[in-house]
Design a protein around this motif. Structure first.
Motif, PDB file in Angstrom:
ATOM      1  N   VAL A  15       0.862  -1.175   0.000  1.00  0.00           N
ATOM      2  CA  VAL A  15       0.000   0.000   0.000  1.00  0.00           C
ATOM      3  C   VAL A  15       0.900   1.228   0.000  1.00  0.00           C
ATOM      4  CG1 VAL A  15      -1.747   1.314   1.262  1.00  0.00           C
ATOM      5  CG2 VAL A  15      -1.825  -1.195   1.271  1.00  0.00           C
ATOM      6  N   TYR A  16       0.599   2.156  -0.891  1.00  0.00           N
ATOM      7  CA  TYR A  16       1.314   3.429  -0.963  1.00  0.00           C
ATOM      8  C   TYR A  16       0.325   4.536  -0.631  1.00  0.00           C
ATOM      9  CZ  TYR A  16       4.773   0.710  -3.497  1.00  0.00           C
ATOM     10  OH  TYR A  16       5.696  -0.243  -3.842  1.00  0.00           O
ATOM     11  N   ILE A  17       0.724   5.416   0.283  1.00  0.00           N
ATOM     12  CA  ILE A  17      -0.131   6.532   0.688  1.00  0.00           C
ATOM     13  C   ILE A  17       0.713   7.803   0.685  1.00  0.00           C
ATOM     14  CG2 ILE A  17      -1.515   7.544   2.547  1.00  0.00           C
ATOM     15  CD1 ILE A  17      -2.049   4.668   3.549  1.00  0.00           C
ATOM     16  N   ALA A  18       0.192   8.858   0.093  1.00  0.00           N
ATOM     17  CA  ALA A  18       0.808  10.173   0.206  1.00  0.00           C
ATOM     18  C   ALA A  18      -0.269  11.119   0.706  1.00  0.00           C
ATOM     19  CB  ALA A  18       1.355  10.667  -1.136  1.00  0.00           C
ATOM     20  N   ASP A  19       0.117  11.971   1.646  1.00  0.00           N
ATOM     21  CA  ASP A  19      -0.863  12.893   2.214  1.00  0.00           C
ATOM     22  C   ASP A  19      -0.151  14.094   2.808  1.00  0.00           C
ATOM     23  OD1 ASP A  19      -3.280  13.942   2.984  1.00  0.00           O
ATOM     24  OD2 ASP A  19      -3.833  12.271   4.275  1.00  0.00           O
ATOM     25  N   TRP A  20      -0.867  15.175   2.849  1.00  0.00           N
ATOM     26  CA  TRP A  20      -0.353  16.398   3.449  1.00  0.00           C
ATOM     27  C   TRP A  20      -0.482  16.317   4.961  1.00  0.00           C
ATOM     28  CZ3 TRP A  20      -2.693  20.763   5.878  1.00  0.00           C
ATOM     29  CH2 TRP A  20      -1.854  21.877   5.964  1.00  0.00           C
ATOM     30  N   LEU A  57       4.532  11.711   3.979  1.00  0.00           N
ATOM     31  CA  LEU A  57       3.831  12.822   4.623  1.00  0.00           C
ATOM     32  C   LEU A  57       4.624  14.105   4.442  1.00  0.00           C
ATOM     33  CD1 LEU A  57       2.916  11.169   8.047  1.00  0.00           C
ATOM     34  CD2 LEU A  57       1.497  11.362   5.995  1.00  0.00           C
ATOM     35  N   TYR A  58       3.921  15.204   4.359  1.00  0.00           N
ATOM     36  CA  TYR A  58       4.566  16.511   4.329  1.00  0.00           C
ATOM     37  C   TYR A  58       5.190  16.770   5.696  1.00  0.00           C
ATOM     38  CZ  TYR A  58       4.986  21.575   4.668  1.00  0.00           C
ATOM     39  OH  TYR A  58       5.440  22.838   4.877  1.00  0.00           O
ATOM     40  N   LYS A  59       6.487  17.057   5.721  1.00  0.00           N
ATOM     41  CA  LYS A  59       7.162  17.364   6.978  1.00  0.00           C
ATOM     42  C   LYS A  59       7.009  18.857   7.236  1.00  0.00           C
ATOM     43  CE  LYS A  59      11.468  16.959   9.505  1.00  0.00           C
ATOM     44  NZ  LYS A  59      12.899  16.614   9.415  1.00  0.00           N
ATOM     45  N   GLU A  60       6.132  19.165   8.139  1.00  0.00           N
ATOM     46  CA  GLU A  60       5.771  20.541   8.437  1.00  0.00           C
ATOM     47  C   GLU A  60       6.890  21.282   9.170  1.00  0.00           C
ATOM     48  OE1 GLU A  60       4.529  18.303  12.157  1.00  0.00           O
ATOM     49  OE2 GLU A  60       4.953  17.881  10.081  1.00  0.00           O
ATOM     50  N   ILE A  61       6.799  22.586   9.136  1.00  0.00           N
ATOM     51  CA  ILE A  61       7.641  23.435   9.980  1.00  0.00           C
ATOM     52  C   ILE A  61       6.802  23.716  11.221  1.00  0.00           C
ATOM     53  CG2 ILE A  61       8.876  25.616  10.203  1.00  0.00           C
ATOM     54  CD1 ILE A  61       9.125  25.607   7.134  1.00  0.00           C
ATOM     55  N   THR A  62       7.106  23.039  12.310  1.00  0.00           N
ATOM     56  CA  THR A  62       6.231  23.075  13.486  1.00  0.00           C
ATOM     57  C   THR A  62       6.094  24.466  14.089  1.00  0.00           C
ATOM     58  OG1 THR A  62       8.067  22.387  14.890  1.00  0.00           O
ATOM     59  CG2 THR A  62       6.608  20.669  14.074  1.00  0.00           C
ATOM     60  N   PHE A  63       7.054  25.344  13.831  1.00  0.00           N
ATOM     61  CA  PHE A  63       6.946  26.714  14.325  1.00  0.00           C
ATOM     62  C   PHE A  63       5.721  27.414  13.740  1.00  0.00           C
ATOM     63  CE2 PHE A  63       7.915  31.269  13.954  1.00  0.00           C
ATOM     64  CZ  PHE A  63       8.121  31.570  15.291  1.00  0.00           C
ATOM     65  N   PHE A  64       5.401  27.089  12.489  1.00  0.00           N
ATOM     66  CA  PHE A  64       4.269  27.710  11.802  1.00  0.00           C
ATOM     67  C   PHE A  64       3.009  26.863  11.848  1.00  0.00           C
ATOM     68  CE2 PHE A  64       8.048  29.365   9.602  1.00  0.00           C
ATOM     69  CZ  PHE A  64       7.880  30.713   9.891  1.00  0.00           C
ATOM     70  N   LEU A  65       3.188  25.558  11.745  1.00  0.00           N
ATOM     71  CA  LEU A  65       2.046  24.652  11.642  1.00  0.00           C
ATOM     72  C   LEU A  65       2.476  23.281  12.133  1.00  0.00           C
ATOM     73  CD1 LEU A  65      -0.820  24.023  10.462  1.00  0.00           C
ATOM     74  CD2 LEU A  65       0.343  23.469   8.329  1.00  0.00           C
ATOM     75  N   ASN A  66       1.808  22.776  13.148  1.00  0.00           N
ATOM     76  CA  ASN A  66       2.176  21.473  13.678  1.00  0.00           C
ATOM     77  C   ASN A  66       1.137  20.440  13.257  1.00  0.00           C
ATOM     78  OD1 ASN A  66       3.156  19.291  15.003  1.00  0.00           O
ATOM     79  ND2 ASN A  66       3.193  20.212  17.017  1.00  0.00           N
ATOM     80  N   LEU A  67       1.488  19.638  12.265  1.00  0.00           N
ATOM     81  CA  LEU A  67       0.613  18.572  11.791  1.00  0.00           C
ATOM     82  C   LEU A  67       0.855  17.264  12.520  1.00  0.00           C
ATOM     83  CD1 LEU A  67       0.870  19.294   7.966  1.00  0.00           C
ATOM     84  CD2 LEU A  67      -0.941  19.995   9.539  1.00  0.00           C
ATOM     85  N   ASN A  84       7.055  -3.315   8.624  1.00  0.00           N
ATOM     86  CA  ASN A  84       6.256  -3.315   7.397  1.00  0.00           C
ATOM     87  C   ASN A  84       5.626  -1.956   7.106  1.00  0.00           C
ATOM     88  OD1 ASN A  84       6.803  -5.923   6.643  1.00  0.00           O
ATOM     89  ND2 ASN A  84       5.048  -6.779   7.706  1.00  0.00           N
ATOM     90  N   VAL A  85       5.824  -0.999   7.994  1.00  0.00           N
ATOM     91  CA  VAL A  85       5.306   0.351   7.769  1.00  0.00           C
ATOM     92  C   VAL A  85       6.492   1.301   7.705  1.00  0.00           C
ATOM     93  CG1 VAL A  85       3.812   2.198   8.598  1.00  0.00           C
ATOM     94  CG2 VAL A  85       3.186  -0.192   9.031  1.00  0.00           C
ATOM     95  N   LYS A  86       6.659   1.934   6.544  1.00  0.00           N
ATOM     96  CA  LYS A  86       7.716   2.926   6.350  1.00  0.00           C
ATOM     97  C   LYS A  86       7.041   4.282   6.159  1.00  0.00           C
ATOM     98  CE  LYS A  86      10.797  -0.370   5.935  1.00  0.00           C
ATOM     99  NZ  LYS A  86      11.456  -0.859   7.097  1.00  0.00           N
ATOM    100  N   VAL A  87       7.417   5.241   6.999  1.00  0.00           N
ATOM    101  CA  VAL A  87       6.853   6.588   6.898  1.00  0.00           C
ATOM    102  C   VAL A  87       8.000   7.554   6.618  1.00  0.00           C
ATOM    103  CG1 VAL A  87       5.575   8.420   8.068  1.00  0.00           C
ATOM    104  CG2 VAL A  87       4.961   6.024   8.470  1.00  0.00           C
ATOM    105  N   LEU A  88       7.891   8.251   5.504  1.00  0.00           N
ATOM    106  CA  LEU A  88       8.867   9.267   5.125  1.00  0.00           C
ATOM    107  C   LEU A  88       8.213  10.632   5.283  1.00  0.00           C
ATOM    108  CD1 LEU A  88      11.572  10.126   3.790  1.00  0.00           C
ATOM    109  CD2 LEU A  88      10.380   9.917   1.597  1.00  0.00           C
ATOM    110  N   ARG A  89       8.866  11.493   6.038  1.00  0.00           N
ATOM    111  CA  ARG A  89       8.408  12.883   6.187  1.00  0.00           C
ATOM    112  C   ARG A  89       9.320  13.742   5.325  1.00  0.00           C
ATOM    113  NH1 ARG A  89       9.693  14.096  11.585  1.00  0.00           N
ATOM    114  NH2 ARG A  89       8.379  15.930  11.507  1.00  0.00           N
ATOM    115  N   HIS A  90       8.742  14.505   4.394  1.00  0.00           N
ATOM    116  CA  HIS A  90       9.524  15.252   3.425  1.00  0.00           C
ATOM    117  C   HIS A  90       8.898  16.612   3.185  1.00  0.00           C
ATOM    118  CE1 HIS A  90      10.975  16.358  -0.603  1.00  0.00           C
ATOM    119  NE2 HIS A  90      12.079  15.735  -0.216  1.00  0.00           N
ATOM    120  N   PRO A  91       9.611  17.662   2.919  1.00  0.00           N
ATOM    121  CA  PRO A  91      11.069  17.758   2.805  1.00  0.00           C
ATOM    122  C   PRO A  91      11.694  18.052   4.161  1.00  0.00           C
ATOM    123  CG  PRO A  91      10.128  19.852   2.204  1.00  0.00           C
ATOM    124  CD  PRO A  91       8.972  18.927   2.544  1.00  0.00           C
ATOM    125  N   ASP A  92      12.994  17.900   4.231  1.00  0.00           N
ATOM    126  CA  ASP A  92      13.714  18.291   5.435  1.00  0.00           C
ATOM    127  C   ASP A  92      14.118  19.745   5.250  1.00  0.00           C
ATOM    128  OD1 ASP A  92      15.153  18.536   7.726  1.00  0.00           O
ATOM    129  OD2 ASP A  92      16.204  16.643   7.488  1.00  0.00           O
TER     130      ASP A  92
END
Length: 111
Positions: A15-20, A57-67, A84-92
């Motif tokens: 399963v591939y998932i992309a989300d903001w 997942l979109y890697k947020e800038i927590t100072f402005f928006l904490n997702l 079996n679950v790989k989560v990539l937060r991008h961009p750095d």
């Protein structure tokens, strides 16, 4: 949402998932309080059965928006235990020097 729930429950391989912003406690069947219909419970159950999940997942800038994407990764990978679950937060943002960028793609690809 219910169609996604049924498709996830029928997943056999990948399963591939992309989300903001992905809320692990999202109920895919409503109205209900039954946690078997929550996204995190479905992903973890299927991953334990051997289905591989690749989540972007979109890697947020927590100072402005904490997702809370770090928390989402912890929950879905069971704090790194479920391989079996790989989560990539991008961009750095800080290492890439890209500060005003986001992706709004949303998709689920199953098998």
């Amino acid at each position: 949402m219910e169609h996604i729930m049924h498709a996830l429950n029928n997943a056999k391989e990948e399963v591939y998932i992309a989300d903001w912003w992905l809320c692990p406690e999202l109920y895919l069947k409503r109205p209900t309080d039954d946690t078997q219909y929550r996204l995190d419970k479905i992903i973890i159950k299927k991953a334990r059965e051997g289905v591989k999940f690749y989540i972007l997942l979109y890697k947020e800038i927590t100072f402005f928006l904490n997702l809370m994407t770090a928390r989402t990764r912890q929950i879905l990978t069971e704090y790194g235990v479920n391989q079996n679950v790989k989560v990539l937060r991008h961009p750095d943002h800080f290492f890439d020097g890209v500060f005003m960028w986001t992706h709004h793609e949303k998709f689920v690809i199953i098998d």
